[in-house]
Design an enzyme around this catalytic site. Structure first.
Site, PDB file in Angstrom:
ATOM      1  N   ARG A   1      -8.451  -0.606   4.692  1.00 40.79           N
ATOM      2  CA  ARG A   1      -7.659   0.435   4.042  1.00 40.79           C
ATOM      3  C   ARG A   1      -6.314  -0.123   3.593  1.00 40.79           C
ATOM      4  O   ARG A   1      -5.759   0.331   2.589  1.00 40.79           O
ATOM      5  CB  ARG A   1      -7.385   1.581   5.020  1.00 40.79           C
ATOM      6  CG  ARG A   1      -8.557   2.490   5.283  1.00 40.79           C
ATOM      7  CD  ARG A   1      -8.095   3.651   6.150  1.00 40.79           C
ATOM      8  NE  ARG A   1      -6.752   4.040   5.740  1.00 40.79           N
ATOM      9  CZ  ARG A   1      -5.759   4.327   6.583  1.00 40.79           C
ATOM     10  NH1 ARG A   1      -5.944   4.307   7.869  1.00 40.79           N
ATOM     11  NH2 ARG A   1      -4.569   4.646   6.121  1.00 40.79           N
TER      12      ARG A   1
ATOM     13  N   ARG B   1       1.044  14.677  12.883  1.00 44.37           N
ATOM     14  CA  ARG B   1       1.384  14.468  11.474  1.00 44.37           C
ATOM     15  C   ARG B   1       1.479  15.761  10.649  1.00 44.37           C
ATOM     16  O   ARG B   1       0.730  15.962   9.688  1.00 44.37           O
ATOM     17  CB  ARG B   1       0.432  13.453  10.836  1.00 44.37           C
ATOM     18  CG  ARG B   1       0.343  12.197  11.685  1.00 44.37           C
ATOM     19  CD  ARG B   1      -0.261  11.052  10.968  1.00 44.37           C
ATOM     20  NE  ARG B   1       0.595  10.510   9.931  1.00 44.37           N
ATOM     21  CZ  ARG B   1       0.253   9.491   9.170  1.00 44.37           C
ATOM     22  NH1 ARG B   1      -0.916   8.917   9.327  1.00 44.37           N
ATOM     23  NH2 ARG B   1       1.081   9.042   8.244  1.00 44.37           N
TER      24      ARG B   1
ATOM     25  N   ASP C   1       4.960   0.715  11.914  1.00 42.04           N
ATOM     26  CA  ASP C   1       3.749   0.059  11.422  1.00 42.04           C
ATOM     27  C   ASP C   1       3.616  -1.396  11.900  1.00 42.04           C
ATOM     28  O   ASP C   1       2.629  -2.059  11.582  1.00 42.04           O
ATOM     29  CB  ASP C   1       3.700   0.105   9.879  1.00 42.04           C
ATOM     30  CG  ASP C   1       3.495   1.527   9.365  1.00 42.04           C
ATOM     31  OD1 ASP C   1       3.088   2.394  10.146  1.00 42.04           O
ATOM     32  OD2 ASP C   1       3.746   1.766   8.160  1.00 42.04           O
TER      33      ASP C   1
ATOM     34  N   LYS D   1       0.836  -1.215   0.000  1.00 43.17           N
ATOM     35  CA  LYS D   1       0.000   0.000   0.000  1.00 43.17           C
ATOM     36  C   LYS D   1       0.868   1.262   0.000  1.00 43.17           C
ATOM     37  O   LYS D   1       0.636   2.186  -0.768  1.00 43.17           O
ATOM     38  CB  LYS D   1      -0.895   0.006   1.243  1.00 43.17           C
ATOM     39  CG  LYS D   1      -1.532   1.361   1.523  1.00 43.17           C
ATOM     40  CD  LYS D   1      -2.330   1.395   2.798  1.00 43.17           C
ATOM     41  CE  LYS D   1      -1.568   1.683   4.056  1.00 43.17           C
ATOM     42  NZ  LYS D   1      -1.330   3.101   4.371  1.00 43.17           N
ATOM     43  N   ASN D   2       1.868   1.290   0.882  1.00 43.96           N
ATOM     44  CA  ASN D   2       2.626   2.531   1.028  1.00 43.96           C
ATOM     45  C   ASN D   2       3.600   2.778  -0.119  1.00 43.96           C
ATOM     46  O   ASN D   2       4.197   3.841  -0.222  1.00 43.96           O
ATOM     47  CB  ASN D   2       3.347   2.566   2.382  1.00 43.96           C
ATOM     48  CG  ASN D   2       2.341   2.739   3.513  1.00 43.96           C
ATOM     49  OD1 ASN D   2       1.179   3.080   3.269  1.00 43.96           O
ATOM     50  ND2 ASN D   2       2.788   2.503   4.737  1.00 43.96           N
TER      51      ASN D   2
ATOM     52  N   CYS E   1      -4.115  12.719  12.934  1.00 41.10           N
ATOM     53  CA  CYS E   1      -4.965  11.542  12.995  1.00 41.10           C
ATOM     54  C   CYS E   1      -4.697  10.861  14.316  1.00 41.10           C
ATOM     55  O   CYS E   1      -3.917  11.372  15.120  1.00 41.10           O
ATOM     56  CB  CYS E   1      -4.732  10.629  11.796  1.00 41.10           C
ATOM     57  SG  CYS E   1      -3.155   9.812  11.824  1.00 41.10           S
TER      58      CYS E   1
HETATM   59  N1  EPU Z   1       6.992  14.624  10.222  1.00 40.33           N
HETATM   60  C1  EPU Z   1       7.225  15.943  10.489  1.00 40.33           C
HETATM   61  N2  EPU Z   1       7.056  16.845   9.475  1.00 40.33           N
HETATM   62  C2  EPU Z   1       6.696  16.463   8.229  1.00 40.33           C
HETATM   63  C3  EPU Z   1       6.461  15.108   7.945  1.00 40.33           C
HETATM   64  C4  EPU Z   1       6.625  14.197   8.975  1.00 40.33           C
HETATM   65  O1  EPU Z   1       7.551  16.326  11.612  1.00 40.33           O
HETATM   66  O2  EPU Z   1       6.580  17.338   7.357  1.00 40.33           O
HETATM   67  C5  EPU Z   1       7.160  13.635  11.284  1.00 40.33           C
HETATM   68  C6  EPU Z   1       5.889  12.830  11.566  1.00 40.33           C
HETATM   69  O3  EPU Z   1       5.016  13.527  12.422  1.00 40.33           O
HETATM   70  C7  EPU Z   1       6.453  11.581  12.162  1.00 40.33           C
HETATM   71  C8  EPU Z   1       7.750  11.376  11.386  1.00 40.33           C
HETATM   72  O4  EPU Z   1       8.077  12.666  10.849  1.00 40.33           O
HETATM   73  O5  EPU Z   1       6.766  11.813  13.514  1.00 40.33           O
HETATM   74  C9  EPU Z   1       7.701  10.377  10.264  1.00 40.33           C
HETATM   75  O6  EPU Z   1       6.567  10.616   9.451  1.00 40.33           O
HETATM   76  P1  EPU Z   1       6.573  10.339   7.881  1.00 40.33           P
HETATM   77  O7  EPU Z   1       6.424  11.618   7.168  1.00 40.33           O
HETATM   78  O8  EPU Z   1       7.732   9.475   7.530  1.00 40.33           O
HETATM   79  O9  EPU Z   1       5.213   9.516   7.721  1.00 40.33           O
HETATM   80  P2  EPU Z   1       4.333   9.502   6.404  1.00 40.33           P
HETATM   81  O10 EPU Z   1       5.220   9.588   5.237  1.00 40.33           O
HETATM   82  O11 EPU Z   1       3.225  10.478   6.528  1.00 40.33           O
HETATM   83  C10 EPU Z   1       4.384   6.938   5.952  1.00 40.33           C
HETATM   84  C11 EPU Z   1       3.383   5.823   5.915  1.00 40.33           C
HETATM   85  C12 EPU Z   1       2.934   5.500   7.330  1.00 40.33           C
HETATM   86  C13 EPU Z   1       4.167   5.109   8.145  1.00 40.33           C
HETATM   87  C14 EPU Z   1       5.188   6.250   8.121  1.00 40.33           C
HETATM   88  C15 EPU Z   1       6.481   5.926   8.843  1.00 40.33           C
HETATM   89  C16 EPU Z   1       2.268   6.104   3.796  1.00 40.33           C
HETATM   90  C17 EPU Z   1       1.007   6.405   3.056  1.00 40.33           C
HETATM   91  N3  EPU Z   1       2.225   6.220   5.106  1.00 40.33           N
HETATM   92  O12 EPU Z   1       3.697   8.070   6.497  1.00 40.33           O
HETATM   93  O13 EPU Z   1       2.077   4.373   7.222  1.00 40.33           O
HETATM   94  O14 EPU Z   1       3.799   4.840   9.478  1.00 40.33           O
HETATM   95  O15 EPU Z   1       5.507   6.561   6.742  1.00 40.33           O
HETATM   96  O16 EPU Z   1       7.066   4.793   8.320  1.00 40.33           O
HETATM   97  O17 EPU Z   1       3.261   5.758   3.185  1.00 40.33           O
HETATM   98  C18 EPU Z   1       0.370   2.913   7.854  1.00 40.33           C
HETATM   99  O18 EPU Z   1       0.565   2.315   6.785  1.00 40.33           O
HETATM  100  O19 EPU Z   1      -0.370   2.449   8.765  1.00 40.33           O
HETATM  101  C19 EPU Z   1       1.019   4.205   8.065  1.00 40.33           C
HETATM  102  C20 EPU Z   1       0.622   5.077   8.995  1.00 40.33           C
END
Ligand code: EPU
Length: 420
Positions: free
Chosen positions: A398, A120, A306, A22-23, A115
């Site tokens: 999802r 986030r 995850d 998915k990701n 969320c």
């Molecule tokens: N963060 C910031 N600023 C930003 C972006 C992120 O401070 O601009 C922080 C976040 O709050 C968090 C950390 O950085 O503390 C890491 O977040 P990241 O941006 O890596 O998460 P994401 O890209 O939004 C993806 C996956 C998540 C998974 C995370 C971490 C997708 C669609 N989602 O989210 O997947 O947990 O990477 O590996 O790719 C799930 O599949 O259940 C899921 C939540």
């Protein structure tokens, strides 16, 4: 809303084929916005998040066709302004920001909220896009980014909790059509970022170093259509591995890409689970006693956030004390209170959960709060005495393709009760 009725106590046995990730597929779908030409993505999991991303691309003007696990997308003529209500519903849709900006010079998408797993923010996404020359406003709930022409730059994407996966994806997708060279430092190293880099290169981009902390992107004038097969879902594989271990069964994970699972397999072995690798398959079995392990979630190649909730279930079954520390998301312990309903003894101390394990869980009605927490509740239900009813399983739909069907094939007694 559908519910799962699970009768626990049956060890899982047999084989399960791991679906596409998915990701990985969500950013790949977003990347198709970078070209007018048709793109084909294979091994696409049939998930509500994927169908939803399809609707978003359609609303932007792309044609989107699902044929089994093949997805054909053509974004011949698109607009840069997304449908507010549609995009707002799925956080992962933020990854259309980079490609829209790169191709259209304008991207207007709804600002994603927090969320249940944490606040986030998207400050790092915006920092990266601004470094490439975008002007960004946040107004009336929208992120409005504009740029006549993006310019390559050197930028640092590390944040308080380390790198950002979708932030890295967004900047990569914006940079492929920028003038000159972009160097992303402290880039996310997740396999999903590598998959995106490979797809972009197949489309004619010049991305080097995806999967390492430094990614170099040399901008090109335009991209063309491409075909790509999505990597297997390492989180689905880990979830089935934990379920096999928790129920004391023996399960072969077909096409699991063990090289993406080092941290999880290492902890499973430390806990006394037998892990056997054969090519791209993994056999997971557990016969003896489990041992407590301490886990800290970290960016790749550390232990994935995850899989934290699922692993916590295994530790509730393990005699002794295990400490599980969550370093990626600040409030990703929603499953703890639900596991307590099943009899688990878990205390939260700051970013850590202290699990006093070794007691058999007993079935109860519980409620899914997010995707991975729901998977943990399903595993807990499979091990518990009696019946567990998991409500709000739309969370699990999802991100897990047919989890109930796959578990049933492994011998689990799990039934989906469809909403009237
Ligand atoms: N963060 C910031 N600023 C930003 C972006 C992120 O401070 O601009 C922080 C976040 O709050 C968090 C950390 O950085 O503390 C890491 O977040 P990241 O941006 O890596 O998460 P994401 O890209 O939004 C993806 C996956 C998540 C998974 C995370 C971490 C997708 C669609 N989602 O989210 O997947 O947990 O990477 O590996 O790719 C799930 O599949 O259940 C899921 C939540």
């Amino acid at each position: 809303m559908d519910r799962f009725l699970i009768k626990g106590g049956t060890p899982l046995h047999g084989e399960v084929t791991i679906s596409g990730a998915k990701n990985a597929v969500l950013p790949l779908m977003a990347a198709t916005l970078l070209t007018e030409e048709p793109c084909v993505i294979r091994r696409v999991p049939n998930l509500s998040d994927v169908r939803f991303m399809g609707q978003i691309l359609f609303s932007l003007g792309a044609t989107v066709k699902f044929e089994g696990d093949t997805l054909r997308i053509q974004a011949r003529k698109i607009k840069g302004v997304g449908d507010y209500e549609l995009i707002r519903k799925m956080r992962g849709s933020i990854c259309i920001l980079g490609p829209l900006l790169g191709r259209m010079g304008r991207a207007m998408v709804s600002m994603p909220g927090g969320c249940v797993i944490g606040a986030r923010p998207i400050d790092l996404h915006l920092k990266g896009l601004k470094a490439l020359g975008a002007k960004v406003k946040i107004e009336n709930g929208y992120v409005d980014a504009t740029a006549r022409r993006l310019k390559g730059a050197e930028l640092f994407l590390g944040g308080r909790s380390g790198p950002t996966v979708l932030g890295t994806a967004n900047v990569m997708m914006a940079a492929v059509l920028a003038d000159g060279v972009t160097i992303i430092e402290s880039a996310a190293c997740e396999p999903e970022v590598i998959d995106l880099g490979n797809f972009l290169n197949a489309m004619g981009a010049k991305v080097v170093g995806a999967g390492s902390p430094t990614i170099t992107i040399t901008g090109v004038k335009c991209l063309h259509g491409a075909e790509h097969e999505v990597i297997p879902d390492r989180i689905e594989a880990a979830t089935f591995a934990v379920a096999a271990a928790a129920t004391g069964g023996e399960v072969t994970l077909r096409g699991a890409r063990p090289d993406h699972l080092h941290a999880v397999l290492d902890k499973l072995r430390e806990a006394g689970v037998k892990v056997e690798r054969s090519g791209q398959d993994l056999k997971i079995s557990r016969h003896g006693r489990l041992h407590p392990v301490d886990i800290t979630t970290l960016p790749y190649s550390g232990f994935p956030t995850d899989v934290q909730a699922q692993m916590m279930v295994l530790m509730t079954l393990t005699p002794g004390i295990s400490i599980i520390t969550e370093r990626i998301f600040e409030s990703r312990f929603m499953h703890v209170s639900e596991l307590a309903r099943l009899g688990a003894d878990i205390a939260i101390e700051g970013p850590s959960a202290i699990v006093k394990g070794g007691k058999m869980l007993s079935g109860a009605p519980v409620m899914a709060s997010d995707l991975r927490a729901s998977a943990a509740l399903v595993i807990a239900g499979l091990t518990a005495r009696g019946t567990t009813e998991v409500s709000r399983v739309y969370h699990i739909d999802r991100g897990y393709e047919q989890i109930d069907g796959k578990l049933r094939k492994l011998g689990a007694r799990i039934e989906r009760l469809e909403a009237e």
